[in-house]
Write an enzyme that holds these catalytic residues in place. Structure first.
Site, PDB file in Angstrom:
ATOM      1  N   ALA A 101     -43.083 -57.239  30.292  1.00  0.00           N
ATOM      2  CA  ALA A 101     -44.313 -56.627  29.744  1.00  0.00           C
ATOM      3  C   ALA A 101     -44.737 -57.333  28.463  1.00  0.00           C
ATOM      4  O   ALA A 101     -43.878 -57.768  27.698  1.00  0.00           O
ATOM      5  CB  ALA A 101     -44.064 -55.149  29.447  1.00  0.00           C
ATOM      6  N   PRO A 102     -46.023 -57.472  28.234  1.00  0.00           N
ATOM      7  CA  PRO A 102     -47.151 -56.948  29.017  1.00  0.00           C
ATOM      8  C   PRO A 102     -47.559 -57.791  30.234  1.00  0.00           C
ATOM      9  O   PRO A 102     -48.427 -57.375  30.980  1.00  0.00           O
ATOM     10  CB  PRO A 102     -48.281 -56.946  27.987  1.00  0.00           C
ATOM     11  CG  PRO A 102     -47.938 -58.043  27.032  1.00  0.00           C
ATOM     12  CD  PRO A 102     -46.450 -58.081  26.954  1.00  0.00           C
ATOM     13  N   LYS A 105     -46.179 -63.951  31.021  1.00  0.00           N
ATOM     14  CA  LYS A 105     -45.428 -64.928  31.805  1.00  0.00           C
ATOM     15  C   LYS A 105     -45.527 -64.584  33.295  1.00  0.00           C
ATOM     16  O   LYS A 105     -45.673 -65.474  34.126  1.00  0.00           O
ATOM     17  CB  LYS A 105     -43.952 -64.965  31.389  1.00  0.00           C
ATOM     18  CG  LYS A 105     -43.689 -64.983  29.897  1.00  0.00           C
ATOM     19  CD  LYS A 105     -44.197 -66.208  29.197  1.00  0.00           C
ATOM     20  CE  LYS A 105     -43.901 -66.221  27.703  1.00  0.00           C
ATOM     21  NZ  LYS A 105     -44.429 -65.107  26.891  1.00  0.00           N
ATOM     22  N   CYS A 221     -39.802 -65.917  21.046  1.00  0.00           N
ATOM     23  CA  CYS A 221     -40.932 -66.251  20.178  1.00  0.00           C
ATOM     24  C   CYS A 221     -40.469 -66.217  18.733  1.00  0.00           C
ATOM     25  O   CYS A 221     -41.091 -65.622  17.869  1.00  0.00           O
ATOM     26  CB  CYS A 221     -42.103 -65.314  20.428  1.00  0.00           C
ATOM     27  SG  CYS A 221     -41.712 -63.589  20.193  1.00  0.00           S
TER      28      CYS A 221
HETATM   29  N1  SAM Z   1     -42.598 -61.829  28.826  1.00  0.00           N
HETATM   30  C1  SAM Z   1     -43.553 -60.939  28.190  1.00  0.00           C
HETATM   31  C2  SAM Z   1     -44.937 -61.550  28.275  1.00  0.00           C
HETATM   32  O1  SAM Z   1     -45.040 -62.774  28.375  1.00  0.00           O
HETATM   33  O2  SAM Z   1     -45.935 -60.814  28.275  1.00  0.00           O
HETATM   34  C3  SAM Z   1     -43.138 -60.608  26.791  1.00  0.00           C
HETATM   35  C4  SAM Z   1     -41.756 -60.029  26.700  1.00  0.00           C
HETATM   36  S1  SAM Z   1     -41.231 -59.499  25.104  1.00  0.00           S
HETATM   37  C5  SAM Z   1     -40.962 -60.983  24.293  1.00  0.00           C
HETATM   38  C6  SAM Z   1     -39.621 -58.911  25.397  1.00  0.00           C
HETATM   39  C7  SAM Z   1     -39.503 -57.673  26.253  1.00  0.00           C
HETATM   40  O3  SAM Z   1     -38.118 -57.339  26.361  1.00  0.00           O
HETATM   41  C8  SAM Z   1     -40.188 -56.434  25.716  1.00  0.00           C
HETATM   42  O4  SAM Z   1     -41.160 -56.003  26.632  1.00  0.00           O
HETATM   43  C9  SAM Z   1     -39.076 -55.408  25.564  1.00  0.00           C
HETATM   44  O5  SAM Z   1     -39.455 -54.106  25.955  1.00  0.00           O
HETATM   45  C10 SAM Z   1     -37.999 -55.948  26.484  1.00  0.00           C
HETATM   46  N2  SAM Z   1     -36.628 -55.518  26.125  1.00  0.00           N
HETATM   47  C11 SAM Z   1     -36.200 -54.919  24.993  1.00  0.00           C
HETATM   48  N3  SAM Z   1     -34.890 -54.652  25.068  1.00  0.00           N
HETATM   49  C12 SAM Z   1     -34.468 -55.094  26.271  1.00  0.00           C
HETATM   50  C13 SAM Z   1     -33.199 -55.090  26.930  1.00  0.00           C
HETATM   51  N4  SAM Z   1     -32.121 -54.581  26.371  1.00  0.00           N
HETATM   52  N5  SAM Z   1     -33.162 -55.591  28.163  1.00  0.00           N
HETATM   53  C14 SAM Z   1     -34.261 -56.098  28.751  1.00  0.00           C
HETATM   54  N6  SAM Z   1     -35.452 -56.144  28.156  1.00  0.00           N
HETATM   55  C15 SAM Z   1     -35.558 -55.652  26.942  1.00  0.00           C
END
Ligand code: SAM
Length: 436
Positions: A101-102, A105, A221
């Protein structure tokens, strides 16, 4: 911009003579960008394309524009657009986006897959998984499901399953400081180390799901070496069968610190925000995909005939995959998925529609996913009418059409299906998405 002192000190040390140029970028505005969606009909020309990146442009797209509402474009800052470009998913692959999310990718991965293969987009947060579904739907995703799981639980269901896994990991977010200064609130000197621990935990689960011979893209990031090169070093040590694949650098991308195969993106070199990317390959001999005993369709004969009646009258193509009914809702899942009974699902493949008494009603998602030449009956709105439609209005038109379902088109792309009744196009645009 007021940066944490310890942050400044850290990067003064790390970047030496470049530190000033780097720190000065924080007084400049964040760079915006967007991608054009190759799954849609592209009628307009956009200015400011980004070199070496197919579909990529600099600039801002309004969330109230038709280009956005039809899913023709997806807003994403340029550095973040490099990740899926390096992942280069292929048509027919089984792909996992583990922290999705969101959906930046995930939608980009879909751009490479041409509606073939399987994309599982997972998001641990329920709230964020809903936004992910919305974005995937708007983009016109067909061969994708959205799960709302922990990496651990997902790994139980998809052992050694994926050809390609993208982990765009939760991180300290230093690369987002310009775009979202609130990200600075969470930052402390020790935060990168804490994030690295979580990243390693997630990677352990990710690797359970990677097929021998498959590829893993790890990205963050942030510029913190603890979460980037250090995590990659740890991966190479713990999983000796993994090998770094060199990433070709373009548009000012830099090599990782003592890790030339990986890529760092800095705002003083690349017109964008911050990103780190590593591409790893599982060097074990690749296995043929495990044959999965795919689920069976559970449509009743009657339901099948209602769907076929609708498809025959409205579609020029035949949709293939696994048809499944949940309650009165019909979904189309890609073939070859394992049993998903134990997985929390936010989007069960492509929602086709609803069975009503003795008939089938098409869904919004279907009307977003189909191209105009895949639908027999459509009503094209001009831009003004389309914006009225997005605001929830019914549209009266002086055209002569039989009553029934039509795909609503704006600038050549679907805005869902709607019913035409005696000279009026009823509004079926989802209430939650309407323009205020
Ligand atoms: N890939 C997304 C995009 O391009 O739109 C952005 C992802 S963001 C950098 C990282 C995501 O990891 C967040 O949506 C968050 O909710 C999730 N996240 C947080 N803790 C996590 C965990 N323990 N395991 C997996 N995902 C997690």
């Amino acid at each position: 911009m007021h940066l944490p002192e310890k942050f400044k000190e850290k990067y003064e040390k790390l970047l030496g003579s470049e530190a000033q140029a780097f720190l000065q970028t924080f007084d400049q505005p964040a760079v915006s960008g967007f991608r054009v969606n190759p799954l849609k009909q592209v009628q307009q020309k956009f200015a400011n394309p980004i070199a070496n990146m197919p579909w990529s442009y600099y600039g801002k797209i309004s969330g109230k524009s038709l280009a956005h509402a039809t899913g023709l474009v997806y807003s994403q800052e340029p550095a973040a657009q490099v990740v899926a470009q390096i992942a280069k998913a292929e048509s027919g692959m089984r792909v996992l986006d583990l922290a999705a999310a969101p959906g930046g990718k995930s939608t980009h991965l879909l751009s490479y897959m041409n509606n073939q293969g399987i994309l599982v987009s997972n998001e641990i947060s329920r709230k964020r998984s809903k936004i992910l579904v919305e974005n995937m739907e708007r983009f016109g995703a067909r061969n994708a499901l959205v799960t709302n799981e922990t990496p651990e639980r997902l790994a139980n269901v998809f052992p050694a399953y994926f050809d390609l896994i993208v982990l765009d990991a939760p991180c300290s977010g230093e690369g987002m400081f310009r775009k979202d200064p609130e990200a600075m609130q969470y930052w402390s000197e020790t935060y990168p180390t804490e994030c690295a621990r979580l990243q390693r935990e997630i990677l352990v689960e990710a690797l359970k799901m990677l097929k021998a011979g498959g590829s893993l893209i790890y990205s963050t990031c942030t510029w913190a070496p603890e979460e980037n090169e250090e995590v990659v070093k740890w991966l190479l040590k713990e999983y000796p069968y993994l090998e770094l694949i060199p990433i070709a650098k373009f548009n000012g991308m830099q090599a990782g610190i003592d890790q030339p195969e990986t890529a760092r993106i800095y705002p003083h070199h690349f017109q964008g925000e911050g990103q780190f990317i590593a591409k790893l390959k599982d060097t074990r001999p690749s296995e043929k995909s495990v044959k999965i005993r795919s689920g069976k369709t559970n449509l009743s004969r009657e339901q099948l005939s209602y769907w076929q009646d609708f498809a025959g009258k409205h579609l020029t193509i035949s949709l293939s995959g696994l048809f499944q009914v949940f309650g009165d809702q019909l979904y189309l899942l890609p073939e070859g998925l394992p049993d998903l009974a134990k997985v929390k699902i936010a989007r069960n493949g492509l929602h086709l529609g609803t069975f009503k008494t003795k008939r089938f009603e098409p869904s919004f998602a279907l009307g977003m996913a189909l191209k105009s030449d895949e639908v027999k009956k459509s009503i094209a709105l001009d831009d003004e009418q389309a914006l009225q439609y997005l605001s929830g209005h019914t549209i009266s038109l002086t055209i002569d059409r039989p009553n029934g379902w039509y795909q609503v088109l704006a600038q050549g792309n679907g805005l869902g299906f709607a019913k035409w009744v005696n000279g009026t196009l009823k509004n079926y645009y989802p209430k939650g998405l309407r323009l205020k």
